[in-house]
Design a protein around this motif. Structure first.
Motif: not given
Length: 131
Positions: A100-109
């Motif tokens: 439940x403790x996710x890092x901040x994130x971005x997903x890029x194609x």
């Protein structure tokens, strides 16, 4: 601020460090993009997204360990994917890894990687108060 470089092995021939560590009141580890297109023994994982995801995080964890950190210290990550259709699967696998403790994130194609068999690359930052 003190700064040190993790030298890695093959990374030196490509003129980059797998991580840079900065120390002040806290230690921040700036990880270069990590991939997992092959096992530690060199066996190809081409076409197997789940296996590449797992190997990528094994490689990240190994680098973090060299810096006195672990996966729980990751505060942000950028995930580069070869195909947007892997976004949902990546999210499912990441949830299993982080709970439940996710890092901040971005997903890029992206259109491609340095090697055609790479399916994802992850760059991240970890912070710890451990010295």
């Amino acid at each position: 601020m003190e700064k040190s470089f993790v030298t890695g092995s093959w990374q030196q021939s490509r003129a980059f460090s797998p991580a840079v560590v900065t120390k002040g009141e806290q230690t921040t580890v700036w990880l270069a993009g990590h991939t997992g297109a092959a096992t530690d023994d060199g066996d190809s994982l081409a076409g197997d997204f789940d296996a590449q995801f797992s190997q990528t995080f094994c490689n990240i964890e190994r680098t973090l360990s060299q810096c006195g950190c672990n996966l729980a210290d990751i505060v942000t990550m950028t995930v580069f994917l070869i195909d947007a259709r892997y976004t949902t699967r990546m999210t499912e696998l990441r949830a299993q890894l982080f709970g439940d403790n996710f890092p901040a994130s971005a997903a890029i194609t992206v259109a491609g990687f340095a090697r055609p068999d790479i399916m994802l690359e992850i760059q991240c930052v970890a912070v710890t108060d451990r010295t």
